[in-house]
Write a protein that holds these residues in place. Structure first.
Motif, PDB file in Angstrom:
ATOM      1  N   PHE A 118     -21.371 -19.914 -24.497  1.00 44.41           N
ATOM      2  CA  PHE A 118     -21.561 -18.572 -25.051  1.00 44.41           C
ATOM      3  C   PHE A 118     -20.421 -18.187 -25.997  1.00 44.41           C
ATOM      4  O   PHE A 118     -20.618 -17.364 -26.900  1.00 44.41           O
ATOM      5  CB  PHE A 118     -21.704 -17.550 -23.924  1.00 44.41           C
ATOM      6  CG  PHE A 118     -23.012 -17.657 -23.194  1.00 44.41           C
ATOM      7  CD1 PHE A 118     -24.208 -17.447 -23.853  1.00 44.41           C
ATOM      8  CD2 PHE A 118     -23.047 -17.989 -21.849  1.00 44.41           C
ATOM      9  CE1 PHE A 118     -25.424 -17.563 -23.193  1.00 44.41           C
ATOM     10  CE2 PHE A 118     -24.257 -18.105 -21.169  1.00 44.41           C
ATOM     11  CZ  PHE A 118     -25.440 -17.894 -21.848  1.00 44.41           C
ATOM     12  N   THR A 164     -21.645 -19.623 -29.231  1.00 46.71           N
ATOM     13  CA  THR A 164     -22.888 -19.064 -29.786  1.00 46.71           C
ATOM     14  C   THR A 164     -22.819 -17.569 -30.063  1.00 46.71           C
ATOM     15  O   THR A 164     -23.725 -17.024 -30.687  1.00 46.71           O
ATOM     16  CB  THR A 164     -24.068 -19.334 -28.836  1.00 46.71           C
ATOM     17  OG1 THR A 164     -23.762 -18.814 -27.527  1.00 46.71           O
ATOM     18  CG2 THR A 164     -24.335 -20.834 -28.730  1.00 46.71           C
ATOM     19  N   SER A 165     -21.768 -16.895 -29.593  1.00 52.65           N
ATOM     20  CA  SER A 165     -21.665 -15.449 -29.814  1.00 52.65           C
ATOM     21  C   SER A 165     -20.217 -15.056 -30.095  1.00 52.65           C
ATOM     22  O   SER A 165     -19.333 -15.330 -29.284  1.00 52.65           O
ATOM     23  CB  SER A 165     -22.184 -14.674 -28.596  1.00 52.65           C
ATOM     24  OG  SER A 165     -21.973 -13.289 -28.744  1.00 52.65           O
ATOM     25  N   PHE A 195     -18.513 -12.617 -27.449  1.00 52.39           N
ATOM     26  CA  PHE A 195     -18.278 -12.994 -26.052  1.00 52.39           C
ATOM     27  C   PHE A 195     -16.809 -12.868 -25.671  1.00 52.39           C
ATOM     28  O   PHE A 195     -16.483 -12.323 -24.614  1.00 52.39           O
ATOM     29  CB  PHE A 195     -18.769 -14.425 -25.804  1.00 52.39           C
ATOM     30  CG  PHE A 195     -18.693 -14.844 -24.360  1.00 52.39           C
ATOM     31  CD1 PHE A 195     -19.685 -14.477 -23.466  1.00 52.39           C
ATOM     32  CD2 PHE A 195     -17.621 -15.588 -23.883  1.00 52.39           C
ATOM     33  CE1 PHE A 195     -19.627 -14.838 -22.128  1.00 52.39           C
ATOM     34  CE2 PHE A 195     -17.545 -15.964 -22.552  1.00 52.39           C
ATOM     35  CZ  PHE A 195     -18.550 -15.589 -21.671  1.00 52.39           C
ATOM     36  N   GLY A 234     -24.223 -13.365 -21.364  1.00 51.40           N
ATOM     37  CA  GLY A 234     -24.453 -14.203 -22.533  1.00 51.40           C
ATOM     38  C   GLY A 234     -25.861 -14.085 -23.057  1.00 51.40           C
ATOM     39  O   GLY A 234     -26.089 -14.077 -24.280  1.00 51.40           O
ATOM     40  N   THR A 248     -26.809 -12.911 -26.894  1.00 48.13           N
ATOM     41  CA  THR A 248     -27.529 -13.816 -27.797  1.00 48.13           C
ATOM     42  C   THR A 248     -28.989 -13.436 -27.996  1.00 48.13           C
ATOM     43  O   THR A 248     -29.725 -14.128 -28.696  1.00 48.13           O
ATOM     44  CB  THR A 248     -27.462 -15.271 -27.261  1.00 48.13           C
ATOM     45  OG1 THR A 248     -27.944 -15.307 -25.910  1.00 48.13           O
ATOM     46  CG2 THR A 248     -26.029 -15.787 -27.299  1.00 48.13           C
TER      47      THR A 248
END
Length: 325
Positions: free
Chosen positions: A31, A34-35, A38, A284, A288
Motif C-alpha cells: 500500500f 500504490t498510494s 498511506f 489500504g 486505493t
C-alpha cells in the motif's frame, strides 16, 4: 540439511508471530507503493483507530480461545459499557466513579458467562450467544435506540480515549500486559494447560473452572474498556456500534495471529499483529478505492489461510524437533 541449518530453521519456526509479521510488512509495503497517502501521520492515526479496539478485545479472546472457550457477547459488552457509564453519571456519580462502575458491570457480565459455562455445563458458544442478544436488547432499552454525547471535558476524558493517541496507547499497554500474563505467569501456564489437556490439567490440581471464569471476566472487562475508549474518542456513544462485527474482528485478529480455535496455543502479540494486518488492509482498500465488499473476501481468505498455515507449521515443527532427538 546440515545440522546448523536445521537448528536455525527450527528456531525461526518456533517464532509463532514470524509469518503474520512478514505478511503485515508485505501489506504495508504494497500500500506504500500504490498510494501516496498511506505514509502520513494522519493515516497512521486512522490505522491505529481501527486496530486499537480489535486488539484490546482480542487480548481477552486469545486467553479464552487458548483455554478452549469463546465469548460471542464481547461486542455487545463493548456497546453497553459506555451507556452504563452515562447511566451512572446522570444519576449523580462523578465521572471517575461512573467509569469504575461501568468497567465492573462489564466484569460481572463475564463472571456470569463463566459461571453458566462451568457450573451448568452449557457450551460457551450458546451461553455467550444468548448473552449477546440479551445485552443488545438492554442497550436499545437504555439508550432508546439513540446515540448520546460522550463526556468532553477533564483530564480523565483525555486519558480514556479523548487524547489523540490514548486509545492506541491503551491497546499497546494491554497487549504487552496480556502477553506477559500468558507467557510469564502461573495463570498463563494454567490457561494453556486447561485448553491443551483439560482432563490432565484438572488431575494435576489446576482449577480449570476458575481459570475459565477469570478469562471470561477478563474478556468482558477489556471489551467494556474498549467500548468506553472508542466512544470517548469519537465523541458519542452509539447503540449500533460494536456488536457481532466488533467481536468477529477481534476473534479474526486472534485466529490470523496464530491462536488455535481448539485451544492450547496462541499469543497476544500475534493477535495484535493480526489486528494490525486487518487495519492496514482495510485502510489500504479505502485509499486505493477498492470496494469495501472485497475486504470481507480478504478477511475470509486470511482466516482460512491462517488456520491452514498454523496446522502446517505445527506439523513441521514436530517433524524437525523429532529429527533433532
Amino acid at each position: 540439511m546440515p545440522d546448523s541449518g536445521r537448528s536455525a530453521l527450527l528456531g525461526l519456526l518456533r517464532i509463532r508471530e514470524l509469518s503474520i509479521l512478514l505478511v503485515t510488512v508485505a501489506a504495508a509495503g504494497y500500500f506504500t507503493a500504490t498510494s501516496d497517502a498511506f505514509n502520513s501521520a494522519e493515516n497512521y492515526q486512522t490505522i491505529a483507530q481501527y486496530v486499537a479496539p480489535w486488539a484490546i478485545i482480542a487480548t481477552g479472546q486469545v486467553m479464552l480461545l487458548i483455554c478452549g472457550e469463546i465469548d460471542l457477547s464481547a461486542g455487545f459488552v463493548f456497546t453497553l459499557a459506555p451507556f452504563t457509564l452515562m447511566l451512572f453519571s446522570v444519576n449523580g456519580a462523578p465521572l471517575w466513579l461512573a467509569l469504575v462502575g461501568a468497567v465492573l458491570v462489564s466484569t460481572l457480565i463475564g463472571v456470569v458467562n463463566g459461571l453458566i459455562r462451568t457450573v451448568l455445563g452449557i457450551p460457551s458458544f450458546i451461553t455467550t450467544l444468548g448473552m449477546a442478544f440479551l445485552l443488545q436488547g438492554l442497550v436499545l432499552i437504555i439508550s432508546d435506540a439513540r446515540p448520546v454525547g460522550a463526556p468532553s471535558e477533564g483530564w480523565l476524558v483525555g486519558v480514556f480515549g479523548g487524547a489523540r493517541w490514548s486509545e492506541f496507547a491503551w491497546a499497546v499497554v494491554i497487549v504487552a500486559l496480556g502477553q506477559l500474563l500468558l507467557s510469564a505467569t502461573r495463570f498463563g501456564i494454567h490457561t494453556r494447560a486447561t485448553g491443551g489437556n483439560p482432563v490432565g490439567a484438572a488431575e494435576s490440581g489446576i482449577p480449570v473452572n476458575r481459570v475459565k471464569i477469570v478469562n471470561f471476566a477478563l474478556t468482558s472487562t477489556l471489551a467494556g474498556l474498549a467500548g468506553i475508549l472508542q466512544g470517548t474518542r469519537v465523541g458519542s456513544y452509539d447503540p449500533t456500534n460494536g456488536g457481532f462485527t466488533m467481536m468477529f474482528f477481534a476473534v479474526a485478529s486472534a485466529v490470523i495471529g496464530g491462536t488455535a480455535l481448539l485451544g492450547g496455543s496462541g499469543t497476544v502479540v500475534g493477535a495484535f499483529l493480526g489486528a494490525l494486518l486487518l487495519g492496514i488492509v482495510f485502510d489500504g482498500f479505502n485509499l486505493t478505492g477498492v470496494s469495501a465488499n472485497a475486504f470481507n473476501v480478504v478477511l475470509g481468505a486470511a482466516i482460512l489461510l491462517a488456520m491452514v498455515l498454523n496446522v502446517s507449521l505445527s506439523l513441521l515443527r514436530k517433524r524437525l524437533a523429532a529429527r533433532e532427538l
